[in-house]
Design a protein around this motif. Structure first.
Motif, mmCIF file in Angstrom:
data_model
loop_
_atom_site.group_PDB
_atom_site.id
_atom_site.type_symbol
_atom_site.label_atom_id
_atom_site.label_comp_id
_atom_site.label_asym_id
_atom_site.label_seq_id
_atom_site.Cartn_x
_atom_site.Cartn_y
_atom_site.Cartn_z
ATOM 1 N N TRP A 252 -8.786 12.932 12.524
ATOM 2 C CA TRP A 252 -10.026 13.633 11.777
ATOM 3 C C TRP A 252 -9.902 13.142 10.415
ATOM 4 N N GLU A 253 -8.915 13.365 9.765
ATOM 5 C CA GLU A 253 -8.887 13.031 8.173
ATOM 6 C C GLU A 253 -8.892 11.353 8.047
ATOM 7 N N SER A 254 -8.584 10.690 9.018
ATOM 8 C CA SER A 254 -8.782 9.167 8.658
ATOM 9 C C SER A 254 -10.017 8.736 8.977
ATOM 10 N N MET A 255 -11.268 9.622 9.123
ATOM 11 C CA MET A 255 -12.651 9.344 9.111
ATOM 12 C C MET A 255 -13.470 9.954 8.281
ATOM 13 N N ALA A 256 -14.157 9.210 7.454
ATOM 14 C CA ALA A 256 -15.181 9.662 6.466
ATOM 15 C C ALA A 256 -16.590 9.600 7.022
ATOM 16 N N PRO A 257 -17.425 10.722 6.506
ATOM 17 C CA PRO A 257 -18.737 10.756 6.905
ATOM 18 C C PRO A 257 -19.717 9.600 6.517
ATOM 19 N N LYS A 258 -19.223 8.932 5.264
ATOM 20 C CA LYS A 258 -19.711 7.731 5.017
ATOM 21 C C LYS A 258 -18.848 6.429 4.624
ATOM 22 N N ALA A 259 -19.134 5.303 4.863
ATOM 23 C CA ALA A 259 -18.439 4.265 4.636
ATOM 24 C C ALA A 259 -17.949 3.968 3.049
ATOM 25 N N VAL A 260 -16.624 4.027 3.127
ATOM 26 C CA VAL A 260 -16.087 3.880 1.804
ATOM 27 C C VAL A 260 -15.037 2.632 1.740
ATOM 28 N N LYS A 261 -14.851 2.141 0.718
ATOM 29 C CA LYS A 261 -13.949 0.934 0.428
ATOM 30 C C LYS A 261 -12.695 1.432 -0.032
ATOM 31 N N PRO A 262 -11.476 0.396 0.305
ATOM 32 C CA PRO A 262 -10.035 1.014 -0.364
ATOM 33 C C PRO A 262 -10.002 0.759 -1.822
ATOM 34 N N SER A 263 -9.195 1.590 -2.484
ATOM 35 C CA SER A 263 -9.147 1.491 -4.000
ATOM 36 C C SER A 263 -7.913 1.529 -4.356
ATOM 37 N N GLY A 264 -7.732 1.409 -5.698
ATOM 38 C CA GLY A 264 -6.349 1.435 -6.330
ATOM 39 C C GLY A 264 -5.385 0.537 -5.745
ATOM 40 N N LEU A 265 -4.037 1.426 -5.791
ATOM 41 C CA LEU A 265 -2.757 0.471 -5.253
ATOM 42 C C LEU A 265 -2.998 -0.044 -4.036
ATOM 43 N N LEU A 266 -3.702 0.908 -3.066
ATOM 44 C CA LEU A 266 -3.814 0.279 -1.611
ATOM 45 C C LEU A 266 -4.803 -0.860 -1.658
ATOM 46 N N ALA A 267 -5.911 -1.029 -2.488
ATOM 47 C CA ALA A 267 -6.607 -2.135 -2.353
ATOM 48 C C ALA A 267 -5.909 -3.323 -2.744
ATOM 49 N N SER A 268 -4.868 -3.134 -3.682
ATOM 50 C CA SER A 268 -4.248 -4.407 -4.026
ATOM 51 C C SER A 268 -3.173 -4.885 -3.010
ATOM 52 N N ALA A 269 -2.535 -3.804 -2.460
ATOM 53 C CA ALA A 269 -1.706 -4.375 -1.324
ATOM 54 C C ALA A 269 -2.266 -4.832 -0.050
ATOM 55 N N ILE A 270 -3.509 -4.293 0.032
ATOM 56 C CA ILE A 270 -4.178 -4.896 1.401
ATOM 57 C C ILE A 270 -4.778 -6.387 0.930
ATOM 58 N N SER A 271 -4.989 -6.657 -0.250
ATOM 59 C CA SER A 271 -5.114 -7.773 -0.603
ATOM 60 C C SER A 271 -4.120 -8.875 -0.714
ATOM 61 N N GLU B 20 -1.211 -8.299 0.906
ATOM 62 C CA GLU B 20 -0.270 -8.706 2.137
ATOM 63 C C GLU B 20 -1.231 -9.030 3.154
ATOM 64 N N PHE B 21 -2.527 -9.025 3.250
ATOM 65 C CA PHE B 21 -3.504 -9.238 4.174
ATOM 66 C C PHE B 21 -4.638 -10.236 3.677
ATOM 67 N N GLY B 22 -4.704 -10.559 2.609
ATOM 68 C CA GLY B 22 -5.570 -11.347 2.138
ATOM 69 C C GLY B 22 -7.067 -10.669 1.686
ATOM 70 N N SER B 23 -7.342 -9.921 2.822
ATOM 71 C CA SER B 23 -8.691 -9.295 2.731
ATOM 72 C C SER B 23 -8.903 -8.017 3.757
ATOM 73 N N LEU B 24 -9.645 -7.167 3.305
ATOM 74 C CA LEU B 24 -9.824 -6.132 4.280
ATOM 75 C C LEU B 24 -10.445 -6.493 5.824
ATOM 76 N N GLU B 25 -11.150 -7.475 5.886
ATOM 77 C CA GLU B 25 -11.564 -7.959 7.165
ATOM 78 C C GLU B 25 -10.402 -8.567 7.764
ATOM 79 N N THR B 26 -9.665 -9.432 7.282
ATOM 80 C CA THR B 26 -8.524 -9.788 8.039
ATOM 81 C C THR B 26 -7.622 -8.437 8.646
ATOM 82 N N LEU B 27 -7.349 -7.567 7.669
ATOM 83 C CA LEU B 27 -6.587 -6.559 8.192
ATOM 84 C C LEU B 27 -7.267 -5.596 9.406
ATOM 85 N N GLY B 28 -8.503 -5.672 9.288
ATOM 86 C CA GLY B 28 -9.372 -5.220 10.222
ATOM 87 C C GLY B 28 -9.376 -5.901 11.712
#
Ligand SMILES: [Fe+2]
Length: 156
Positions: A24-43, A45-53
């Motif tokens: 339940w915590e893993s879901m948001a009522p509105k779509a949001v994008k990664p931010s901060g250190l997590l956004a950097s790590a995704i970029s 380690e995986f290149g993009s949020l799309e690739t990780l998805g």
């Protein structure tokens, strides 16, 4: 702990309460994008949020039977994995879950029928709570405390 003592029934019920609360915590009522250190790590380690998805959806689609797909942090690195039935990545020392998606058939069958890939792809783009995931990632690298069961107020 029930998992180590062989009390499988207790473990299954306790872990499924934990897993669903985390879901339940893993879901948001509105779509949001990664931010901060997590956004950097995704970029990095995986290149993009799309690739990780795509990696996340492939893990869940390839998972045989009931279970969960997880985005976790381990040793400061991101990983995608799945667990069977009531399984949890927190049974392993040093793992912090960031997001979980339910791939038990009850989670998607009414809306998606057998299309588990469709469920996971839609979930990733429309529901994943990146505020929560970023908070969990910060905790994983020693900046704050991770989510605990039972749940309390968290970021949306
Ligand atoms: Fe479920």
């Amino acid at each position: 702990m029930a998992h180590g003592s062989g009390a499988k029934g207790v473990f299954n019920n306790a872990a499924q309460a934990w897993n669903h609360s985390f879901f339940w915590e893993s879901m948001a009522p509105k779509a949001v994008k990664p931010s901060g250190l997590l956004a950097s790590a995704i970029s990095s380690e995986f290149g993009s949020l799309e690739t990780l998805g795509q990696r996340f959806a492939a893990e869940g689609t390839g998972h045989f039977g009931s279970g969960w797909v997880w985005l976790i942090a381990k040793g400061g690195k991101l990983e995608v994995l799945s667990t069977h039935d009531a399984g949890s990545p927190i049974l392993e020392e040093g793992v912090t879950p960031l997001l979980a998606c339910d791939v038990w058939e009850h989670a998607y069958y009414i809306d998606y029928r057998q299309d588990r890939a469709g469920w996971l792809t839609s979930w990733w783009h429309r529901l994943a709570n990146w505020h929560f995931a970023a908070m969990q990632f910060d905790a994983a690298i020693g900046q704050g405390k991770p989510w605990r069961y039972p749940p309390s107020q968290t970021a949306r």
